[in-house]
Design a protein around this motif. Structure first.
Motif, PDB file in Angstrom:
ATOM      1  N   LEU A   1      -8.824   5.198   6.286  1.00  0.00           N
ATOM      2  CA  LEU A   1      -9.891   4.897   5.332  1.00  0.00           C
ATOM      3  C   LEU A   1     -11.086   5.824   5.536  1.00  0.00           C
ATOM      4  N   HIS A   2     -11.405   6.076   6.790  1.00  0.00           N
ATOM      5  CA  HIS A   2     -12.588   6.872   7.101  1.00  0.00           C
ATOM      6  C   HIS A   2     -12.413   8.335   6.699  1.00  0.00           C
ATOM      7  N   ARG A   3     -11.183   8.787   6.629  1.00  0.00           N
ATOM      8  CA  ARG A   3     -10.907  10.162   6.199  1.00  0.00           C
ATOM      9  C   ARG A   3     -10.788  10.270   4.692  1.00  0.00           C
ATOM     10  N   GLY A   4     -10.973   9.163   3.993  1.00  0.00           N
ATOM     11  CA  GLY A   4     -10.765   9.126   2.546  1.00  0.00           C
ATOM     12  C   GLY A   4     -11.810   9.904   1.784  1.00  0.00           C
ATOM     13  N   PRO A   5     -11.706   9.898   0.450  1.00  0.00           N
ATOM     14  CA  PRO A   5     -12.622  10.671  -0.393  1.00  0.00           C
ATOM     15  C   PRO A   5     -14.044  10.155  -0.307  1.00  0.00           C
ATOM     16  N   ARG A   6     -14.991  11.072  -0.478  1.00  0.00           N
ATOM     17  CA  ARG A   6     -16.409  10.735  -0.486  1.00  0.00           C
ATOM     18  C   ARG A   6     -16.996  11.068  -1.847  1.00  0.00           C
ATOM     19  N   ARG A   7     -18.098  10.420  -2.160  1.00  0.00           N
ATOM     20  CA  ARG A   7     -18.792  10.719  -3.406  1.00  0.00           C
ATOM     21  C   ARG A   7     -19.931  11.693  -3.137  1.00  0.00           C
ATOM     22  N   ALA A   8     -20.322  12.406  -4.167  1.00  0.00           N
ATOM     23  CA  ALA A   8     -21.367  13.411  -3.996  1.00  0.00           C
ATOM     24  C   ALA A   8     -22.656  12.792  -3.482  1.00  0.00           C
ATOM     25  N   ASP A   9     -22.951  11.539  -3.875  1.00  0.00           N
ATOM     26  CA  ASP A   9     -24.214  10.937  -3.464  1.00  0.00           C
ATOM     27  C   ASP A   9     -24.169  10.370  -2.042  1.00  0.00           C
ATOM     28  N   ASP A  10     -23.019  10.530  -1.350  1.00  0.00           N
ATOM     29  CA  ASP A  10     -22.962  10.100   0.043  1.00  0.00           C
ATOM     30  C   ASP A  10     -23.752  11.045   0.951  1.00  0.00           C
ATOM     31  N   GLY A  11     -23.972  12.296   0.497  1.00  0.00           N
ATOM     32  CA  GLY A  11     -24.709  13.254   1.316  1.00  0.00           C
ATOM     33  C   GLY A  11     -23.965  13.566   2.599  1.00  0.00           C
TER      34      GLY A  11
ATOM     35  N   SER B   1     -18.110   5.447  16.506  1.00  0.00           N
ATOM     36  CA  SER B   1     -17.416   5.791  15.273  1.00  0.00           C
ATOM     37  C   SER B   1     -17.011   4.502  14.580  1.00  0.00           C
ATOM     38  N   LEU B   2     -16.731   4.569  13.298  1.00  0.00           N
ATOM     39  CA  LEU B   2     -16.309   3.371  12.572  1.00  0.00           C
ATOM     40  C   LEU B   2     -15.024   2.778  13.144  1.00  0.00           C
ATOM     41  N   PRO B   3     -13.966   3.580  13.405  1.00  0.00           N
ATOM     42  CA  PRO B   3     -12.762   2.985  14.004  1.00  0.00           C
ATOM     43  C   PRO B   3     -13.049   2.294  15.336  1.00  0.00           C
ATOM     44  N   ASP B   4     -13.865   2.920  16.200  1.00  0.00           N
ATOM     45  CA  ASP B   4     -14.172   2.303  17.490  1.00  0.00           C
ATOM     46  C   ASP B   4     -14.939   0.999  17.307  1.00  0.00           C
ATOM     47  N   ALA B   5     -15.896   0.970  16.382  1.00  0.00           N
ATOM     48  CA  ALA B   5     -16.690  -0.232  16.154  1.00  0.00           C
ATOM     49  C   ALA B   5     -15.818  -1.380  15.658  1.00  0.00           C
ATOM     50  N   VAL B   6     -14.911  -1.092  14.734  1.00  0.00           N
ATOM     51  CA  VAL B   6     -14.051  -2.140  14.189  1.00  0.00           C
ATOM     52  C   VAL B   6     -13.073  -2.644  15.244  1.00  0.00           C
ATOM     53  N   VAL B   7     -12.493  -1.737  16.010  1.00  0.00           N
ATOM     54  CA  VAL B   7     -11.579  -2.154  17.076  1.00  0.00           C
ATOM     55  C   VAL B   7     -12.312  -3.040  18.079  1.00  0.00           C
TER      56      VAL B   7
ATOM     57  N   LEU C   1      -5.331   2.171  10.281  1.00  0.00           N
ATOM     58  CA  LEU C   1      -5.886   1.808   8.981  1.00  0.00           C
ATOM     59  C   LEU C   1      -7.311   2.329   8.818  1.00  0.00           C
ATOM     60  N   VAL C   2      -8.169   2.058   9.795  1.00  0.00           N
ATOM     61  CA  VAL C   2      -9.577   2.429   9.659  1.00  0.00           C
ATOM     62  C   VAL C   2      -9.748   3.948   9.709  1.00  0.00           C
ATOM     63  N   GLU C   3      -8.979   4.612  10.549  1.00  0.00           N
ATOM     64  CA  GLU C   3      -9.073   6.079  10.591  1.00  0.00           C
ATOM     65  C   GLU C   3      -8.653   6.688   9.262  1.00  0.00           C
TER      66      GLU C   3
ATOM     67  N   ALA D   1       0.842  -1.200   0.000  1.00  0.00           N
ATOM     68  CA  ALA D   1       0.000   0.000   0.000  1.00  0.00           C
ATOM     69  C   ALA D   1       0.874   1.245   0.000  1.00  0.00           C
ATOM     70  N   THR D   2       0.399   2.269  -0.679  1.00  0.00           N
ATOM     71  CA  THR D   2       1.145   3.523  -0.769  1.00  0.00           C
ATOM     72  C   THR D   2       0.286   4.660  -0.219  1.00  0.00           C
ATOM     73  N   GLY D   3       0.844   5.839  -0.205  1.00  0.00           N
ATOM     74  CA  GLY D   3       0.101   7.016   0.226  1.00  0.00           C
ATOM     75  C   GLY D   3      -0.266   6.946   1.687  1.00  0.00           C
ATOM     76  N   ALA D   4      -1.498   7.369   1.992  1.00  0.00           N
ATOM     77  CA  ALA D   4      -1.928   7.468   3.384  1.00  0.00           C
ATOM     78  C   ALA D   4      -1.985   6.117   4.083  1.00  0.00           C
ATOM     79  N   LEU D   5      -2.197   5.034   3.326  1.00  0.00           N
ATOM     80  CA  LEU D   5      -2.302   3.708   3.941  1.00  0.00           C
ATOM     81  C   LEU D   5      -0.948   3.100   4.281  1.00  0.00           C
ATOM     82  N   ARG D   6       0.106   3.727   3.812  1.00  0.00           N
ATOM     83  CA  ARG D   6       1.436   3.160   4.027  1.00  0.00           C
ATOM     84  C   ARG D   6       1.787   3.078   5.511  1.00  0.00           C
TER      85      ARG D   6
END
Length: 340
Positions: free
Chosen positions: A153-163, A197-203, A149-151, A85-90
């Motif tokens: 991912l959670h800060r990653g890009p969103r799509r317009a239809d995510d609202g 939060s998603l990170p807390d739920a996954v942990v 990892l999850v944090e 993995a590269t970038g933020a996931l590295r």
């Protein structure tokens, strides 16, 4: 790997049935196996696997559920498993490389006296395997790499239809954990569940008793959802999903028969879990749902070995899954058909 299909043929007149994706528990190597299986499953489906109407993630499966709902591609998930993995996931890859195959020495006290007491007073409410987890020592492990990892991912890009909705509730995303004081299953993300939060739920879903510290959310302690169920497949009974794909690393419909005593014991436990998964799949099929269950086969089990938390075997398990998953899915014929 093996694939088993329960339920009716997919109706030809339906353009797209509502789908469910169930990602089960299985440790570090279970996640690697499921990543390979997801890549092969994606090749079979017309829509992205992350667009399933309902995704249920348990323990290792919760990590993959989070990645999919945060719009990580299967290719990115494969790269992470390979350490590429590269970038933020590295950063999370570097942190994960520090994890060893064995847990840190735990604290010398039971993990949950309240759960042990509840199991003694009300044994009908607490399954014996859940009660047994209360007596495991209090773990010391910290999910540093997983949270990173999850944090990320959670800060990653969103799509317009995510609202304005949180990323992880795109569709229905349920993360299974166990309340460590009552033994009750909790599905974070499900209506009426405690907020997390998603990170807390996954942990929480990945906090194996005796290995990791319980996760604290809203003042309550939670541990690995796999303590209660290897897949939590049964929670889809009351939903309107019609087509369900289940990846169950702890089950095996075509297990091998090793000679080593420790592996023979492991296979016996695995068969108990397999029967539970298939029983739940059969119950869903009786409701008119079509359920495809994918499990590791003999080659996958050989690659995994006895310790599902051994990261040194991760890449071998991933590469084996590519081969076995493709072969198992090919036996089902074209997408939408029954197994032979």
């Amino acid at each position: 790997m093996a694939a088993v299909v329960f339920g009716p043929e997919q109706a030809k007149h339906r353009s797209r049935p509502r789908t469910g994706l169930v990602l089960g528990a299985g440790g570090v190597l279970g996640a690697a196996w499921m990543t390979g299986a997801l890549a092969c499953l994606q090749d079979r489906l017309a829509d992205p696997v992350g667009d399933a109407d309902v995704i249920v993630g348990t323990s290792a499966g919760s990590v993959l559920a989070a990645a999919l709902r945060c719009r990580a591609t299967v290719g990115e998930m494969v790269a992470w498993q390979r350490g590429e993995a590269t970038g933020a996931l590295r950063e999370s890859v570097v942190l994960a490389a520090r994890d060893g195959p064995l847990p840190p020495l735990p604290y010398l006290r039971p993990g949950s006296l309240p759960l042990a007491w509840t199991a003694l007073l009300q044994p009908h409410r607490v399954p014996p395997w859940v009660a047994a987890s209360a007596w495991l020592p209090h773990g010391r492990g910290q999910h540093v790499a997983l949270r990173s990892l999850v944090e990320t991912l959670h800060r990653g890009p969103r799509r317009a239809d995510d609202g304005d909705a949180p990323t992880w509730v795109r569709g229905s995303t349920w993360i299974s954990a166990v309340d460590y004081d009552t033994g009750r299953r909790v599905l974070f993300g499900q209506p009426g569940a405690p907020r997390a939060s998603l990170p807390d739920a996954v942990v929480a879903s990945c906090s194996i008793p005796g290995w990791y510290c319980p996760a604290v959310i809203g003042g309550r302690r939670y541990v690995d959802g796999g303590v209660r169920s290897a897949t939590s497949l049964d929670v889809l009974a009351g939903t309107d999903v019609q087509e369900i794909y289940v990846l169950a690393p702890l089950a095996s419909t075509h297990a091998d028969h090793p000679l080593q005593p420790h592996l023979r014991i492991e296979r016996q436990i695995r068969q108990l879990l397999t029967r539970a998964v298939l029983r739940q799949a059969g119950a869903l099929a009786a409701r008119g749902k079509r359920v495809t269950v994918l499990t590791p086969g003999p080659a996958d089990l050989a690659a995994m070995g006895i310790n599902l938390m051994d990261p040194r075997r991760r890449q071998a398990v991933l590469e084996t899954s590519f081969r076995t998953s493709s072969a198992a899915l090919a036996q089902l014929g074209p997408a939408g058909s029954r197994a032979a």
